[in-house]
Write an enzyme that holds these catalytic residues in place. Structure first.
Site, PDB file in Angstrom:
ATOM      1  CB  SER B  99     -22.747  25.371 -14.913  1.00 25.57           C
ATOM      2  OG  SER B  99     -23.645  24.326 -14.678  1.00 25.57           O
ATOM      3  CG  ASP B 221     -22.627  20.174 -21.287  1.00 20.57           C
ATOM      4  OD1 ASP B 221     -22.677  19.332 -20.357  1.00 20.57           O
ATOM      5  OD2 ASP B 221     -22.566  21.396 -21.095  1.00 20.57           O
ATOM      6  CG  HIS B 249     -21.279  21.137 -17.519  1.00 16.14           C
ATOM      7  ND1 HIS B 249     -22.290  21.665 -18.305  1.00 16.14           N
ATOM      8  CD2 HIS B 249     -21.423  21.709 -16.292  1.00 16.14           C
ATOM      9  CE1 HIS B 249     -23.006  22.515 -17.575  1.00 16.14           C
ATOM     10  NE2 HIS B 249     -22.500  22.558 -16.356  1.00 16.14           N
TER      11      HIS B 249
END
Lengths: 451, 271, 104
Positions: B99, B221, B249
């Site tokens: 991320s 996502d 995610h």
């Protein structure tokens, strides 16, 4: 109380049976659909596989629009989605279960529904995750309460922070004020030392003592005195009182003191010295429309016909008469009537007087703080010249230090009746040469002006 | 300063020359901590020396080392990465960032090029908020909502966000020792990290990346949609894009096997 | 200490200002202002009646001297009337009995 199986109460038994049968008629399916909380089952990818009527009712969504078509995150607000993805989903994956998470759902009509969500992962026989079972509680009331709590906490936190800031500001201000006051005190002390000497010089074969009291809290008095040499044998002294109080009086005092010192060196004749001062003050103030003046006694002291005796010559401008305490126990004013305030008229008359100090004689100069002190039980009558004369007569003969000590005690007895500045200066010839003590240094003197 | 303690650095995998590949640094993103990598760690550590750490403010890091000023921007987190690499004397390491950490890795590689030799970006996004000609998927208001969720879960529910993870007989790989700090942080710190993450814009930095790079995206996502994955891939000429058949995610949790296979294949190739 | 009060009435010779109370550091400026407000024409004589005066210190004397200057600047005279004995004593000490015109 325990019910025994042997003796059931017939009537109660019938009632319980009826309740049980009603319960048994309620199917598990109905219990699921109409439960007082929302039920939701999703595949591991979040696809909604099953939802109960309660949840669908809350959300205002049709079953066919949800089941198989939406994911759990589709039911959430955007903030809820972010929280779900960054916190909820990883935790659930790691733990297999999760309870009491606060999320917000979005209803079909766009409203927000605060909920508390608990989820548990159902695993297959091989340990593989199969689906997620979720219960949803309506937390509207609770969340409103929590939001209120949160707001209160934020308000309290802000109030505390504000109070802390205020306290720091107040402390800063206090520190600043204390530092300012310390600097001011220091400056005033320095200024005060320029107005009156911190100690009297030692004069050969002469004793001196002084008392100085300022009524104002800033210690800038309107009274002044000095004692300084003119040449080897001759000394000059003065004592006086300027009009007014505080800084304005201080500037006048300063001008007066240094004018007298300079004038005396130029021409020590007392009346001439005061005339010079009069000219300076009149030009500086009264002629400029700002009448200011002082009263002053200026004098010189020098050896008389022998070294045992001293000749004192003095002039007065509007000042109370000097007092002499004789060695034989008498006390007498050294009258200087008609001397005018110094500085109010361009040409002012100053009255001179002369006397001789024999061994044991003491000359006392004082400001009207002494004679104008309010006495009596109602503090309405003034101490006055006559009382001072009587007091001096009582104490004579007395050396300078003895006189000042006695008068200091008298002034203390006036208490709050002494509301003006007061200066006392005493000069005396020691009673006999054999007992001549060196002039008491004012630094160790209880009447030290610096106190 | 003891960097290892500050960032709760964990080293695992074959020591010395036993490993047959480069050192792999695993960096968690916003939300949880290094336990995020738990499911893919065994497979990676079989062949590679693996470094795990928590950013200051997350997991079991030293919270006393946290400052709002440093950790209000991604550069502060990149500084953590560089300091951990310096501490361990890493050279040409493979930096795997999940991320927002994918962008932290870009910044770290820029400031210490000798330390990082290649990048693996797991569900990256250079900008979360929509912009002219760019779709990140969120508005600033959405980020405010996230902040509200953080607050809501802190008040009265912090216990739920700090669960003691019990031993799970069905999932022995989770172990019993997982700390209860996973995903639980001080709300003020979390708020700063959330701001640094979701209000960041690293699109310019992407253009300068010339390292071998693997971009891993998921089919579904919410946080990093596929068009963002395509954007990252297009911005880095030296990158390869792999789309994992995974939702959510966190593919390292939802599809650990596919994720680790993709990473191992990239490591093999890059060697 | 008593507060200072002033009252004024006009006579053929000029205004008569009656002062009662304490003429000290605190109150003397009020007398100075009061006198400066008076309208005086040349040849008049301002009479300040001190019969009600309880106390007068150097500030009070300054105010009286300022009044004298003010009157003289207007071409008028100033006289002090009914000066209390204690204040008269001070006046004689400081020589003001020969500066001011005193009325019984």
């Amino acid at each position: 109380m325990c019910r025994t199986a042997e003796e059931p109460e017939p009537d109660a038994d019938r009632g319980t049976d009826a309740a049980f049968s009603a319960l048994l008629e309620d199917s598990a399916e109905d219990l699921y659909e109409q439960a007082p909380c929302g039920y939701l089952s999703t595949l591991m990818d979040g696809t909604i596989a099953k939802a109960n009527a309660t949840l669908l009712g809350w959300l205002g969504l049709e079953r066919q629009a949800v089941v198989g078509r939406m994911r759990f995150t589709d039911l959430l607000t955007v903030g809820g989605k972010l929280y779900h993805e960054t916190h909820f989903a990883p935790l659930l994956r790691m733990q297999g279960e999760l309870g009491g998470i606060a999320l917000e759902m979005r209803t079909g009509s766009g409203d927000r529904l605060p909920v508390l969500v608990s989820s548990v992962v159902k695993y297959g026989s091989g340990g593989e995750p199969l689906l997620i079972r979720t219960t949803v509680f309506d937390a509207s009331d609770r969340r409103a309460y929590e939001a209120q709590l949160l707001r209160r906490r934020q308000e309290a936190e802000q109030a505390r922070a504000e109070a802390e800031r205020q306290r720091e500001r107040a402390e800063d201000a206090l520190r600043q004020a204390e530092s300012d006051r310390a600097r001011l005190t220091e400056a005033l002390a320095a200024l005060q030392q320029s107005l009156v000497p911190t100690s009297l010089p030692a004069v050969p074969d002469l004793e001196s003592a002084v008392y100085y009291h300022t009524a104002s809290p800033d210690r800038l008095g309107g009274d002044f005195y000095d004692l300084f040499p003119l040449d080897e044998d001759r000394w000059a002294f003065f004592l006086g009182d300027v009009c007014g109080k505080g800084p304005a009086a201080a500037s006048l005092t300063s001008l007066t003191r240094y004018t007298l010192r300079a004038a005396a060196l130029h021409d020590p004749e007392p009346a001439t010295t005061l005339a010079t001062l009069n000219t300076v003050l009149h030009e500086q103030y009264t002629a400029a429309g700002d009448p200011r003046y002082c009263t002053a006694v200026f004098g010189t002291i020098e050896p008389g016909h022998d070294r045992q005796h001293r000749t004192v010559r003095l002039a007065s401008g509007g000042h109370p008469p000097a007092l002499v305490l004789r060695a034989d126990g008498r006390a007498e004013f050294l009258a200087t009537p008609g001397g005018l305030l110094v500085g109010i008229l361009p040409d002012a008359p100053f009255t001179t007087a002369q006397t001789t100090l024999a061994p044991g004689d003491t000359l006392l100069l004082y400001t009207d703080g002494l004679t104008e002190a309010r006495t009596g039980p109602t503090r309405t009558s003034l101490f006055g010249d006559d009382a001072l004369h009587a007091f001096a007569t009582d104490h004579a003969p007395a050396g300078p230090q003895e006189v000042i000590t006695a008068l200091t005690g008298l002034l203390k007895s006036f208490g709050d009746g002494l509301d003006d500045d007061t200066a006392l200066l005493a000069l005396g010839v020691p009673a006999t040469r054999a007992t001549t003590a060196p002039t008491t240094p004012p630094a160790t003197n209880p009447t030290n002006p610096a106190r | 300063m003891d960097i290892r303690r500050r960032n709760n650095v964990t080293l695992t995998g074959p020591e010395g020359g036993e490993g047959d590949g480069p050192v792999v640094v695993l960096a968690h993103g916003f939300g949880c901590d290094q336990n995020m990598w738990r499911l893919i760690l065994p497979a990676l550590a079989r062949h590679h020396r693996v470094v795990l750490f928590d950013y200051v403010g997350s997991g079991a890091s030293d919270l006393s080392a946290w400052s709002e000023q440093r950790y209000s921007s991604l550069e502060g987190y990149a500084q953590d990465v560089v300091e951990v690499c310096d501490e361990l004397g890493l050279e040409q390491a493979v930096f795997v960032g999940h991320s927002v950490s994918a962008m932290v890795g870009v910044l770290a590689a820029q400031s210490a090029p000798e330390r990082i030799g290649s990048l693996v970006m797991v569900a990256p996004s250079p900008r979360y908020i929509d912009d002219e000609g760019y779709r990140g998927g969120f508005s600033e208001q959405d980020i405010e909502e996230l902040m509200a969720s953080l607050d809501a879960n802190y008040l009265g529910w912090s216990a739920a966000m700090a669960p003691v993870i019990m031993g799970n007989p069905d999932r022995p790989e989770l172990g019993q020792e997982l700390t209860n700090s996973f995903c639980a942080t001080d709300p003020d710190i979390a708020r700063v990290f959330a701001g640094a993450t979701f209000l960041s814009d690293s699109r310019e930095s992407l253009k300068s990346v010339n390292l071998p790079t693997l971009v891993l995206e998921c089919t579904q996502d919410v946080i990093a949609p596929r068009e963002v994955g395509a954007y990252v891939h297009a911005a880095i000429p030296t990158s390869r894009l792999v789309t994992l058949d995974a939702t959510g995610h966190c593919p390292q949790l939802s599809a650990p096997e596919a994720t680790v296979q993709a990473i191992l294949a990239f490591l093999q190739e890059a060697r | 200490m008593s507060p200072l009060n002033t009252s004024c009435h006009d006579t053929a010779a000029g205004p008569v200002l009656r002062v009662t109370g304490d003429l000290d550091y605190e109150h003397a400026p009020a007398l100075r202002r009061r006198v400066e407000e008076l309208i005086l024409v040349p040849g008049q004589c301002l009479v300040i009646d001190l019969s009600g005066l309880d106390f007068c210190d150097s500030s009070g004397i300054t105010a009286l001297l300022a009044a004298l200057r003010h009157a003289q600047a207007k071409g008028a005279d100033l006289a002090l009337a009914a000066v209390p004995a204690n204040i008269l004593r001070i006046f004689s000490v400081v020589g003001l009995d020969r500066v001011f015109t005193l009325q019984a």
